[in-house]
Structure formats: structure tokens, C-alpha cells
Write an enzyme that holds these catalytic residues in place. Structure first.
Site, PDB file in Angstrom:
ATOM      1  N   GLY A   1     -14.974  -2.885 -19.404  1.00 23.48           N
ATOM      2  CA  GLY A   1     -14.248  -3.573 -20.462  1.00 23.48           C
ATOM      3  C   GLY A   1     -14.169  -2.857 -21.788  1.00 23.48           C
ATOM      4  O   GLY A   1     -13.433  -3.298 -22.678  1.00 23.48           O
TER       5      GLY A   1
ATOM      6  N   PRO B   1     -17.083   1.032 -16.300  1.00 18.76           N
ATOM      7  CA  PRO B   1     -15.919   1.281 -17.157  1.00 18.76           C
ATOM      8  C   PRO B   1     -14.737   1.790 -16.336  1.00 18.76           C
ATOM      9  O   PRO B   1     -14.917   2.523 -15.355  1.00 18.76           O
ATOM     10  CB  PRO B   1     -16.419   2.373 -18.106  1.00 18.76           C
ATOM     11  CG  PRO B   1     -17.430   3.119 -17.294  1.00 18.76           C
ATOM     12  CD  PRO B   1     -18.080   2.105 -16.388  1.00 18.76           C
TER      13      PRO B   1
ATOM     14  N   ARG C   1       2.314  -2.233 -18.845  1.00 13.32           N
ATOM     15  CA  ARG C   1       1.472  -2.887 -19.856  1.00 13.32           C
ATOM     16  C   ARG C   1       2.239  -3.502 -21.020  1.00 13.32           C
ATOM     17  O   ARG C   1       1.942  -4.634 -21.411  1.00 13.32           O
ATOM     18  CB  ARG C   1       0.395  -1.922 -20.368  1.00 13.32           C
ATOM     19  CG  ARG C   1      -0.568  -1.451 -19.270  1.00 13.32           C
ATOM     20  CD  ARG C   1      -1.781  -0.718 -19.820  1.00 13.32           C
ATOM     21  NE  ARG C   1      -2.635  -1.604 -20.565  1.00 13.32           N
ATOM     22  CZ  ARG C   1      -2.661  -1.690 -21.871  1.00 13.32           C
ATOM     23  NH1 ARG C   1      -1.938  -0.884 -22.614  1.00 13.32           N
ATOM     24  NH2 ARG C   1      -3.439  -2.577 -22.462  1.00 13.32           N
TER      25      ARG C   1
ATOM     26  N   TYR D   1       1.497  -7.412 -21.119  1.00 13.11           N
ATOM     27  CA  TYR D   1       0.515  -7.841 -22.114  1.00 13.11           C
ATOM     28  C   TYR D   1       0.999  -7.690 -23.549  1.00 13.11           C
ATOM     29  O   TYR D   1       0.181  -7.765 -24.471  1.00 13.11           O
ATOM     30  CB  TYR D   1      -0.769  -6.993 -22.016  1.00 13.11           C
ATOM     31  CG  TYR D   1      -1.348  -6.776 -20.653  1.00 13.11           C
ATOM     32  CD1 TYR D   1      -1.695  -7.842 -19.825  1.00 13.11           C
ATOM     33  CD2 TYR D   1      -1.603  -5.480 -20.201  1.00 13.11           C
ATOM     34  CE1 TYR D   1      -2.274  -7.606 -18.587  1.00 13.11           C
ATOM     35  CE2 TYR D   1      -2.181  -5.254 -18.967  1.00 13.11           C
ATOM     36  CZ  TYR D   1      -2.514  -6.320 -18.159  1.00 13.11           C
ATOM     37  OH  TYR D   1      -3.084  -6.089 -16.944  1.00 13.11           O
TER      38      TYR D   1
ATOM     39  N   CYS E   1      16.765  -3.663 -15.511  1.00 13.28           N
ATOM     40  CA  CYS E   1      17.566  -4.824 -15.917  1.00 13.28           C
ATOM     41  C   CYS E   1      16.705  -6.023 -16.232  1.00 13.28           C
ATOM     42  O   CYS E   1      16.709  -7.029 -15.510  1.00 13.28           O
ATOM     43  CB  CYS E   1      18.584  -5.138 -14.828  1.00 13.28           C
ATOM     44  SG  CYS E   1      19.668  -3.736 -14.585  1.00 13.28           S
TER      45      CYS E   1
ATOM     46  N   TYR F   1      -4.295   1.862 -15.934  1.00 12.67           N
ATOM     47  CA  TYR F   1      -3.379   0.757 -15.689  1.00 12.67           C
ATOM     48  C   TYR F   1      -1.927   1.175 -15.949  1.00 12.67           C
ATOM     49  O   TYR F   1      -1.112   0.390 -16.426  1.00 12.67           O
ATOM     50  CB  TYR F   1      -3.784  -0.478 -16.528  1.00 12.67           C
ATOM     51  CG  TYR F   1      -5.231  -0.857 -16.289  1.00 12.67           C
ATOM     52  CD1 TYR F   1      -5.612  -1.452 -15.098  1.00 12.67           C
ATOM     53  CD2 TYR F   1      -6.222  -0.569 -17.234  1.00 12.67           C
ATOM     54  CE1 TYR F   1      -6.946  -1.763 -14.847  1.00 12.67           C
ATOM     55  CE2 TYR F   1      -7.557  -0.877 -16.994  1.00 12.67           C
ATOM     56  CZ  TYR F   1      -7.910  -1.470 -15.799  1.00 12.67           C
ATOM     57  OH  TYR F   1      -9.227  -1.769 -15.554  1.00 12.67           O
TER      58      TYR F   1
HETATM   59  C1  PLP Z   1     -11.267  -4.260 -14.063  1.00 12.62           C
HETATM   60  C2  PLP Z   1     -12.731  -4.315 -13.904  1.00 12.62           C
HETATM   61  C3  PLP Z   1     -13.541  -3.386 -14.544  1.00 12.62           C
HETATM   62  C4  PLP Z   1     -13.010  -2.315 -15.459  1.00 12.62           C
HETATM   63  O1  PLP Z   1     -12.424  -2.827 -16.604  1.00 12.62           O
HETATM   64  P1  PLP Z   1     -12.012  -1.824 -17.777  1.00 12.62           P
HETATM   65  O2  PLP Z   1     -11.524  -2.721 -18.826  1.00 12.62           O
HETATM   66  O3  PLP Z   1     -10.961  -0.934 -17.245  1.00 12.62           O
HETATM   67  O4  PLP Z   1     -13.240  -1.091 -18.166  1.00 12.62           O
HETATM   68  C5  PLP Z   1     -14.894  -3.440 -14.311  1.00 12.62           C
HETATM   69  N1  PLP Z   1     -15.436  -4.394 -13.510  1.00 12.62           N
HETATM   70  C6  PLP Z   1     -14.680  -5.315 -12.884  1.00 12.62           C
HETATM   71  C7  PLP Z   1     -15.327  -6.305 -12.003  1.00 12.62           C
HETATM   72  C8  PLP Z   1     -13.298  -5.308 -13.057  1.00 12.62           C
HETATM   73  O5  PLP Z   1     -12.556  -6.235 -12.446  1.00 12.62           O
END
Ligand code: PLP
Length: 422
Positions: free
Chosen positions: A239, A275, A313, A317, A344, A373
């Protein structure tokens, strides 16, 4: 690493001249810097040094085999969310033991294949899944290793579509439910339930929600340990956010590691981090050619040959990506453009009212922060073939996905000339 600065007026990325590159490989083209990826994974490893910690790269961010191989060479394992991602990780040389399997909807076939391969650990998201793993492991006569994915019910302060750690999200289970699983773990004799997992969301720019979630998970680990449960693994998820726009401040690996070190002080087991984006996003750009400039009634449109099918993206988002014009931009007049693709859909917009140096048909632009992504979310919508991908390293490049041609795009389609009974 400041990618915009790197490309800037020199028009090179990882030592490769981008105009010459697209003259050979065409556009739209994903280009990834191998040194930038290595720099990130090494920075994270350095930050985690001293802890018994392993990196489990989230394959969904960018699952290209060459990227996985590069990360594997740097010692990363994999976090997978499907059987397909498991195949990718194994083929890239990642040891099965270094793979963790996350996701709310694992099929029996995927669980069976993961057990057959001997993956390191399942991150379990529901009681029904735990029951399924027990049944399949028993049938195989083996023991599955599992962590409970905790939903710590914190607000990750990110886009709603990539927030995963609130009670109303589909991910993980409450601490109360997890407590019940540990107390009843004899019910699942073929599952070694000895780990905790969390992942609260993506593109986290503040570490405060991580601190909060870690505190809840650490308190739970201590409670379980006091009750006599052996906790061998704590997976803190992924994350970590990245800088998509100039001036944005992404968390630092050392600050992140310091949080983990503090929250899990005294934990004697293995710590895992997952990550995805942070390792690869800023290492990638999407190169695209300006098809034309269109003057609308109210706006000036810059129509690119890349579209939402290549990079979803912004449409999905409302995500911001910095865009730079490749070439000498010094002293250029700057104009505001809506940067769009040919698909389109009105949502096929990379940026609105974006100030750029004056552009003309044929100009080359780079959409930054496209390493995560991007290609992994691409589709062939509007019958646009998948873009090519290249890996750049020290002035050279390797084609790591050739541009899809029309025949490949429709290869699995069949005329309805053979009718069967189900
Ligand atoms: C998507 C995901 C991640 C990675 O998320 P990032 O934001 O790309 O770091 C890690 N663990 C799980 C379980 C995920 O679904």
C-alpha cells in the site's frame, strides 16, 4: 528518483534515447527502468535490515515475467491473488516457499494448485475459505500454512476504490472473528494457522493509518501469544504510496520500516511486507504519440495514440499522472489541454485542463508513474491490441512484451459453426 527530472529535456530514460526507442518499437509503448526498480527494492531491503523480514512483491501491480525476474534476482518473493499470478511467479524463478496467496475468492482448483506447488502461506479471508483449505489439504494429505487476514477497520485515507481495511470492505475478517478461529483451530487439523496478515489499502501517502492498523494487529498478536498460540508470521501488507504528481510526497522506506520495527518490537517470527506500486510505479512510463490537436468549442484536446485500454487509472480512479513532452521544451509556449485517447468513451481522458508545452501532431509524450497498474490492467477494448513493453537498463533495452498483432488479439474467438449440447 525523480523521473520527470530524468526525462525532462534530455529525452532519455535509463540512458536510452526515447525518440530513437519509439522509432524502433512504436507507440503506445510501456518502458520500465531496471535501475529504478533495483533502487527501490534495495532501499526497502536496507530499511528492513536487522529485522527478520521478507519482501513479497504484489504481482498484480505489474506481472510481466521480466519484471518478476528482476525482482526475484533482488531477493523478492511474491504476493499473488490468482492461480495465473502463481504461474507467473514460479516461471520467473520465485521459490514456491516465497509466495503468499491473498484474495477473497480463491477457487478449489487454485487452492489445490497452490498446495501442489508448495507455496509458503495462504492469507485467509473467510471461514468458508479456511474450510475449503482444510478439505483440500486433507484430501492431499498435507498441511497448509495460513495467516488470518485481519480487517483492522481503519480509514486508509486513499481513494474509495483502493481502500480495503474498513469494516464495510470485502477484505479480511474482524479481530473478534479471527480470535474465534484461533480458539477453534483444532477444527482445521490440516491447516497450520500461525500468522496474521493485513492490507489496508493502496496509494497511502500518510503512514498514520498504517501506524493505527499495526497497533491493532500488534495488540492482537500479543493477546494470541499470551493465550499460548504460536504466531510465526506477521504480514503487514502493501500500500505504500508513490509520487504521481510533482510536489507530492511519498512515504520513505526508512520511516515505514521504523513504524514496523516499533509496532512489532519483541516479535520473534517472520515479518512480511507486500509492496506493489512502490517498487515499480515510478520506474515506468507510457510513451505515446500525439495524433492530432483538436480545438473544441470550450477546450483544446490533445488526442494521443494511447488510451484508457492501455492505462485505465485516470478513468477508473480519477488518478493524476504527470505528462511530459519529450524534446526541447525550453522557452516553449505553454497551453492547457485535455489529454485524451481515441477510445469512444468520455472517460478516456488522461488529464483535464493540463498545462503542457505547445504540442503538435507527431510529438512524443510520456505519461509518468505508469509502471504499476498500467500494463497489468490493460485490455483490448475498442479492438486496440495490447501495447508493447520494454525494459531499459544502462543505455540498452529489451523487448519484454511484443506488441500484440490483430491475429493474436482474436486468436481465441471462434465462429458459431459448431453447436453442442451442454
Ligand atoms: C494489491 C495488494 C498489495 C499491493 O498493494 P500496493 O498498493 O501496490 O502496494 C499487497 N497486498 C495485497 C493483499 C493486495 O491485494
Amino acid at each position: 528518483m525523480q523521473v520527470s527530472g530524468l526525462i525532462g529535456n534530455t529525452g532519455t530514460f535509463a540512458g536510452v534515447d526515447l525518440a530513437a526507442l519509439v522509432a524502433r518499437e512504436g507507440t503506445p509503448l510501456y518502458a520500465y527502468s531496471a535501475p529504478a526498480i533495483r533502487e527501490r527494492v534495495r532501499a526497502l531491503r536496507a530499511a528492513l535490515a536487522g529485522m527478520d523480514a521478507g519482501i513479497r512483491y504484489a504481482v498484480k501491480a505489474n506481472g510481466n515475467g521480466a519484471i518478476l525476474r528482476l525482482l526475484a534476482e533482488e531477493g523478492a518473493g511474491a504476493d499473488i491473488v490468482s492461480g495465473g499470478e502463481m504461474q507467473r511467479a514460479l516461471r520467473a524463478g520465485i521459490a514456491a516457499a516465497d509466495i503468499v496467496f491473498s484474495g477473497v475468492g480463491k477457487t478449489d482448483a487454485e487452492i489445490d494448485a497452490a498446495l501442489a506447488a508448495g507455496i509458503g502461506r495462504f492469507n485467509v479471508e473467510s471461514r468458508a475459505e479456511l474450510d475449503a483449505i482444510q478439505r483440500i489439504a486433507a484430501a492431499r494429505g498435507c498441511t497448509a500454512v495460513a495467516s488470518v487476514r485481519i480487517n483492522p477497520d481503519v480509514d486508509a485515507l486513499t481513494h474509495a476504490k483502493i481502500s480495503t481495511g474498513k469494516a464495510e470492505n470485502k477484505f479480511g475478517v474482524s479481530i473478534a472473528e479471527a480470535r474465534g478461529w484461533f480458539d477453534a483451530k483444532a477444527q482445521w487439523p490440516n491447516v497450520r494457522l500461525d500468522g496474521l496478515h493485513m492490507h489496508i489499502g493502496s496509494q497511502l501517502l500518510s503512514l498514520d493509518p498504517v501506524r493505527e492498523a499495526l497497533a491493532r494487529m500488534a495488540a492482537f498478536w500479543k493477546e494470541l501469544a499470551a493465550a499460548g498460540h504460536d504466531i510465526a508470521s506477521i504480514d503487514v501488507g502493501g500500500g505504500l504510496g508513490v509520487r504521481y504528481r510533482d510536489g507530492e510526497q511519498a512515504p520513505d522506506a526508512f520511516d515505514y520500516a521504523a513504524l514496523i520495527r516499533e509496532a512489532l518490537h519483541g516479535f520473534a517470527g517472520r515479518i512480511l511486507v507486500e509492496p506493489g506500486r512502490w517498487l515499480v510505479a515510478e520506474a515506468g512510463v507510457l510513451l505515446s504519440r500525439v495524433l492530432l490537436v483538436k480545438r473544441g468549442e470550450a477546450r483544446r484536446f490533445l488526442v494521443l495514440d494511447a488510451a484508457m485500454n492501455d492505462l485505465l487509472r485516470p478513468s477508473l480512479y480519477e488518478a493524476w499522472h504527470d505528462i511530459v513532452r519529450i524534446g526541447d521544451n525550453t522557452g516553449c509556449e505553454r497551453l492547457a489541454y485535455d489529454v485524451v485517447g481515441p477510445v469512444c468513451e468520455t472517460g478516456d481522458t488522461f488529464a483535464q485542463n493540463r498545462e503542457l508545452p505547445r504540442c503538435e501532431a507527431g510529438d512524443l509524450v510520456a505519461i509518468l508513474g505508469a509502471g504499476a497498474y498500467g500494463a497489468s490492467m490493460a485490455s483490448t477494448y475498442n479492438s486496440r491490441p495490447l501495447a508493447a513493453e520494454v525494459l531499459l537498463d544502462d543505455g540498452r533495452y529489451a523487448l519484454i512484451r511484443r506488441r500484440q498483432d490483430f491475429d493474436a488479439m482474436i486468436a481465441d474467438e471462434r465462429p458459431a459453426d459448431e453447436w453442442r449440447s451442454a
